[in-house]
Scaffold this active site. Structure first.
Site, PDB file in Angstrom:
ATOM      1  N   LYS A  56       7.955   3.670   1.609  1.00  0.00           N
ATOM      2  CA  LYS A  56       9.356   3.318   1.881  1.00  0.00           C
ATOM      3  C   LYS A  56       9.651   2.004   1.137  1.00  0.00           C
ATOM      4  O   LYS A  56       9.597   0.925   1.714  1.00  0.00           O
ATOM      5  CB  LYS A  56       9.597   3.157   3.384  1.00  0.00           C
ATOM      6  CG  LYS A  56       9.263   4.382   4.203  1.00  0.00           C
ATOM      7  CD  LYS A  56      10.415   4.725   5.126  1.00  0.00           C
ATOM      8  CE  LYS A  56      10.181   5.984   5.922  1.00  0.00           C
ATOM      9  NZ  LYS A  56       9.998   7.191   5.124  1.00  0.00           N
ATOM     10  N   ALA A  60      -9.554  12.355   1.673  1.00  0.00           N
ATOM     11  CA  ALA A  60     -10.791  13.044   1.278  1.00  0.00           C
ATOM     12  C   ALA A  60     -10.499  14.512   0.954  1.00  0.00           C
ATOM     13  O   ALA A  60      -9.816  15.193   1.706  1.00  0.00           O
ATOM     14  CB  ALA A  60     -11.813  12.945   2.397  1.00  0.00           C
ATOM     15  N   HIS A  93      -8.275   3.226  -3.275  1.00  0.00           N
ATOM     16  CA  HIS A  93      -9.131   3.437  -2.108  1.00  0.00           C
ATOM     17  C   HIS A  93     -10.094   4.588  -2.408  1.00  0.00           C
ATOM     18  O   HIS A  93      -9.768   5.491  -3.181  1.00  0.00           O
ATOM     19  CB  HIS A  93      -8.298   3.833  -0.892  1.00  0.00           C
ATOM     20  CG  HIS A  93      -7.400   2.742  -0.375  1.00  0.00           C
ATOM     21  ND1 HIS A  93      -6.931   2.721   0.914  1.00  0.00           N
ATOM     22  CD2 HIS A  93      -6.903   1.634  -0.962  1.00  0.00           C
ATOM     23  CE1 HIS A  93      -6.167   1.650   1.091  1.00  0.00           C
ATOM     24  NE2 HIS A  93      -6.129   0.978  -0.045  1.00  0.00           N
ATOM     25  N   HIS A 140     -13.130  -1.915  15.575  1.00  0.00           N
ATOM     26  CA  HIS A 140     -12.981  -0.512  15.167  1.00  0.00           C
ATOM     27  C   HIS A 140     -13.059   0.365  16.417  1.00  0.00           C
ATOM     28  O   HIS A 140     -13.896   0.110  17.302  1.00  0.00           O
ATOM     29  CB  HIS A 140     -14.096  -0.158  14.165  1.00  0.00           C
ATOM     30  CG  HIS A 140     -13.964   1.232  13.628  1.00  0.00           C
ATOM     31  ND1 HIS A 140     -14.607   2.313  14.186  1.00  0.00           N
ATOM     32  CD2 HIS A 140     -13.233   1.727  12.590  1.00  0.00           C
ATOM     33  CE1 HIS A 140     -14.283   3.413  13.506  1.00  0.00           C
ATOM     34  NE2 HIS A 140     -13.458   3.073  12.525  1.00  0.00           N
ATOM     35  N   GLU A 176       0.845  -1.205   0.000  1.00  0.00           N
ATOM     36  CA  GLU A 176       0.000   0.000   0.000  1.00  0.00           C
ATOM     37  C   GLU A 176       0.878   1.252   0.000  1.00  0.00           C
ATOM     38  O   GLU A 176       1.832   1.335   0.760  1.00  0.00           O
ATOM     39  CB  GLU A 176      -0.890   0.002   1.246  1.00  0.00           C
ATOM     40  CG  GLU A 176      -1.758   1.240   1.346  1.00  0.00           C
ATOM     41  CD  GLU A 176      -2.742   1.150   2.490  1.00  0.00           C
ATOM     42  OE1 GLU A 176      -3.523   0.184   2.533  1.00  0.00           O
ATOM     43  OE2 GLU A 176      -2.707   2.038   3.356  1.00  0.00           O
ATOM     44  N   ARG A 202     -15.343   4.195   4.770  1.00  0.00           N
ATOM     45  CA  ARG A 202     -16.117   5.331   5.251  1.00  0.00           C
ATOM     46  C   ARG A 202     -15.244   6.574   5.350  1.00  0.00           C
ATOM     47  O   ARG A 202     -15.654   7.673   5.008  1.00  0.00           O
ATOM     48  CB  ARG A 202     -16.702   5.016   6.636  1.00  0.00           C
ATOM     49  CG  ARG A 202     -17.656   6.074   7.130  1.00  0.00           C
ATOM     50  CD  ARG A 202     -17.887   5.978   8.624  1.00  0.00           C
ATOM     51  NE  ARG A 202     -16.699   6.353   9.368  1.00  0.00           N
ATOM     52  CZ  ARG A 202     -16.600   6.318  10.677  1.00  0.00           C
ATOM     53  NH1 ARG A 202     -17.618   5.894  11.400  1.00  0.00           N
ATOM     54  NH2 ARG A 202     -15.479   6.687  11.281  1.00  0.00           N
TER      55      ARG A 202
HETATM   56  P1  FAD Z   1     -17.266   1.301   8.378  1.00  0.00           P
HETATM   57  O1  FAD Z   1     -17.213  -0.063   7.807  1.00  0.00           O
HETATM   58  O2  FAD Z   1     -18.429   2.165   7.994  1.00  0.00           O
HETATM   59  O3  FAD Z   1     -17.210   1.170   9.966  1.00  0.00           O
HETATM   60  C1  FAD Z   1     -16.954   2.328  10.783  1.00  0.00           C
HETATM   61  C2  FAD Z   1     -17.681   2.164  12.114  1.00  0.00           C
HETATM   62  O4  FAD Z   1     -19.096   2.198  11.904  1.00  0.00           O
HETATM   63  C3  FAD Z   1     -17.399   0.833  12.817  1.00  0.00           C
HETATM   64  O5  FAD Z   1     -17.353   1.074  14.204  1.00  0.00           O
HETATM   65  C4  FAD Z   1     -18.590  -0.036  12.431  1.00  0.00           C
HETATM   66  O6  FAD Z   1     -18.841  -1.049  13.396  1.00  0.00           O
HETATM   67  C5  FAD Z   1     -19.711   0.997  12.380  1.00  0.00           C
HETATM   68  N1  FAD Z   1     -20.760   0.635  11.419  1.00  0.00           N
HETATM   69  C6  FAD Z   1     -20.578   0.165  10.164  1.00  0.00           C
HETATM   70  N2  FAD Z   1     -21.762  -0.054   9.572  1.00  0.00           N
HETATM   71  C7  FAD Z   1     -22.714   0.281  10.483  1.00  0.00           C
HETATM   72  C8  FAD Z   1     -24.146   0.272  10.468  1.00  0.00           C
HETATM   73  N3  FAD Z   1     -24.821  -0.132   9.383  1.00  0.00           N
HETATM   74  N4  FAD Z   1     -24.796   0.695  11.586  1.00  0.00           N
HETATM   75  C9  FAD Z   1     -24.100   1.114  12.686  1.00  0.00           C
HETATM   76  N5  FAD Z   1     -22.758   1.147  12.750  1.00  0.00           N
HETATM   77  C10 FAD Z   1     -22.078   0.735  11.662  1.00  0.00           C
HETATM   78  N6  FAD Z   1      -8.976   6.253   5.563  1.00  0.00           N
HETATM   79  C11 FAD Z   1      -8.840   7.185   4.590  1.00  0.00           C
HETATM   80  O7  FAD Z   1      -9.236   8.345   4.782  1.00  0.00           O
HETATM   81  N7  FAD Z   1      -8.283   6.872   3.379  1.00  0.00           N
HETATM   82  C12 FAD Z   1      -7.845   5.619   3.086  1.00  0.00           C
HETATM   83  O8  FAD Z   1      -7.352   5.372   1.987  1.00  0.00           O
HETATM   84  C13 FAD Z   1      -7.963   4.608   4.098  1.00  0.00           C
HETATM   85  N8  FAD Z   1      -7.553   3.339   3.866  1.00  0.00           N
HETATM   86  C14 FAD Z   1      -7.732   2.374   4.836  1.00  0.00           C
HETATM   87  C15 FAD Z   1      -7.351   1.055   4.552  1.00  0.00           C
HETATM   88  C16 FAD Z   1      -7.509   0.059   5.515  1.00  0.00           C
HETATM   89  C17 FAD Z   1      -7.097  -1.362   5.187  1.00  0.00           C
HETATM   90  C18 FAD Z   1      -8.042   0.395   6.797  1.00  0.00           C
HETATM   91  C19 FAD Z   1      -8.180  -0.677   7.855  1.00  0.00           C
HETATM   92  C20 FAD Z   1      -8.431   1.698   7.074  1.00  0.00           C
HETATM   93  C21 FAD Z   1      -8.290   2.701   6.103  1.00  0.00           C
HETATM   94  N9  FAD Z   1      -8.688   4.018   6.331  1.00  0.00           N
HETATM   95  C22 FAD Z   1      -8.550   4.975   5.344  1.00  0.00           C
HETATM   96  C23 FAD Z   1      -9.233   4.405   7.637  1.00  0.00           C
HETATM   97  C24 FAD Z   1     -10.788   4.244   7.684  1.00  0.00           C
HETATM   98  O9  FAD Z   1     -11.387   5.190   6.821  1.00  0.00           O
HETATM   99  C25 FAD Z   1     -11.219   4.453   9.133  1.00  0.00           C
HETATM  100  O10 FAD Z   1     -10.763   3.400   9.939  1.00  0.00           O
HETATM  101  C26 FAD Z   1     -12.700   4.737   9.374  1.00  0.00           C
HETATM  102  O11 FAD Z   1     -12.844   5.170  10.727  1.00  0.00           O
HETATM  103  C27 FAD Z   1     -13.621   3.530   9.205  1.00  0.00           C
HETATM  104  O12 FAD Z   1     -13.717   3.154   7.917  1.00  0.00           O
HETATM  105  P2  FAD Z   1     -14.500   1.806   7.493  1.00  0.00           P
HETATM  106  O13 FAD Z   1     -14.522   1.792   6.036  1.00  0.00           O
HETATM  107  O14 FAD Z   1     -13.948   0.649   8.217  1.00  0.00           O
HETATM  108  O15 FAD Z   1     -15.972   2.154   8.059  1.00  0.00           O
END
Ligand code: FAD
Length: 290
Positions: free
Chosen positions: A271, A51, A76, A148, A17, A106
């Site tokens: 890196k 974003a 992403h 999370h 990544e 998200r």
């Molecule tokens: P979600 O899957 O929406 O989950 C977030 C929270 O909401 C969790 O606590 C979940 O339990 C809860 N939730 C989910 N669905 C529901 C529902 N239907 N009802 C109630 N609660 C719900 N961030 C960036 O800005 N750019 C990136 O490129 C980026 N890449 C990433 C790559 C990886 C592999 C990881 C692990 C994280 C990355 N992030 C990135 C960070 C990520 O955006 C954050 O961790 C963010 O807080 C959560 O994103 P998510 O897609 O997991 O969200």
């Protein structure tokens, strides 16, 4: 190539990544990292998305560059701070450039307490649905072996993860973790919830002491005593810390592959030299397991 096809056909995948530069002036340097990473024969390279602003446009540009090298890119995309129209614009741009793999996220909540999200998307599962409905994309999502940070319980986090997978996530990439037992326990619990898509283990090489503090603040990851003592002993000496961090990540990967984990995703943090050293350490292992 579609990442779910790659995951299906290979016994082990190793992917990296990278992140786009904040300033356009650093763009060429990132293209240089891409070229270096390509020589390490990854199964795909993902590009993070910041974003708003220039970095979001750079995600598509860098993904296109990866595509030109013949390696599969994974772009992403985040949704919380974006309108539906903005998301459509990026999806259509990816589609026009033939980039068919998207990691649907998200995004973190902005720190500004006055920020009001546009409201078109609340969860990553909303974005998964949107992308799937707009074209023939292979969509992945994020998952959290230690839960999370916003989730009060692992169980509810897994229920939400299941919803995301049911919307059409073909694979998941984990948040960084430093204790492999966290991943093994997560995999059992995910399976018990009926989450059966491939899970790629996210490995973050820790090569300097200040990085670890920032990483843990971001991810809430548990730091085993072994890594804490590395930082205590070698944190003041950049070369020694780099060597120790590479050894730790190498050991983590060897243990994961020995225990049947089939996807290793290395957070390269731009890196390429560090990733090169890790890949050198596991070259024979990858040859046997792939
Ligand atoms: P979600 O899957 O929406 O989950 C977030 C929270 O909401 C969790 O606590 C979940 O339990 C809860 N939730 C989910 N669905 C529901 C529902 N239907 N009802 C109630 N609660 C719900 N961030 C960036 O800005 N750019 C990136 O490129 C980026 N890449 C990433 C790559 C990886 C592999 C990881 C692990 C994280 C990355 N992030 C990135 C960070 C990520 O955006 C954050 O961790 C963010 O807080 C959560 O994103 P998510 O897609 O997991 O969200």
């Amino acid at each position: 190539m579609n990442i779910s096809d790659i995951l299906e056909t290979r016994k082990l995948t190793v992917s990296f990544e990278i992140f786009p530069p904040k300033q356009d002036s650093a763009f060429d340097a990132v293209l240089g990292y891409v070229d270096d990473l390509v020589t390490l024969s990854p199964d795909f390279i993902s590009v993070t998305y910041g974003a708003g602003g220039g970095t979001s446009a750079n995600t598509v540009r860098i993904a296109s560059r990866i595509q030109e090298t013949g390696v599969t890119p994974l772009a992403h995309l985040t949704c919380l701070s974006s309108t539906r129209d903005e998301v459509h614009r990026i999806i259509d741009e990816l589609s026009a450039k033939g980039i068919g793999n998207v990691l649907a996220l998200r995004g973190d909540r902005p720190k500004d307490p006055d920020f009001v999200p546009p409201g078109d998307f609340s969860h990553a599962s909303d974005l998964v649905r949107e992308i799937r409905s707009r074209g023939d994309f292979c969509v992945g999502g994020a998952c959290y072996p230690e839960g999370h940070p916003e989730s009060a319980h692992m169980d509810s986090d897994l229920d939400n993860l299941k919803k995301k997978v049911d919307e059409g996530c073909s694979f998941l990439t984990t948040q960084m973790f430093f204790d492999n037992n966290m991943l093994y326990s997560f995999l059992y619990r995910a399976q018990a919830k009926g989450i059966n898509v491939p899970v790629l283990a996210g490995i973050m090489p820790v090569i300097n002491a200040s990085q670890i503090k920032r990483m843990v603040e971001l991810s809430n990851a548990y730091l085993p005593p072994k890594i804490l003592s590395l930082v205590d002993r070698f944190g003041e000496s950049p070369e020694a810390m780099r060597q120790a961090g590479i050894a730790y990540a190498t050991e983590q990967i060897i243990d994961l592959v020995s225990n049947g984990v089939r996807g290793i995703h290395i957070y390269a943090m731009n890196k390429s030299d560090v990733v090169g050293d890790i890949m050198g350490n596991i070259s024979e292992i990858v040859k046997v397991a792939r």
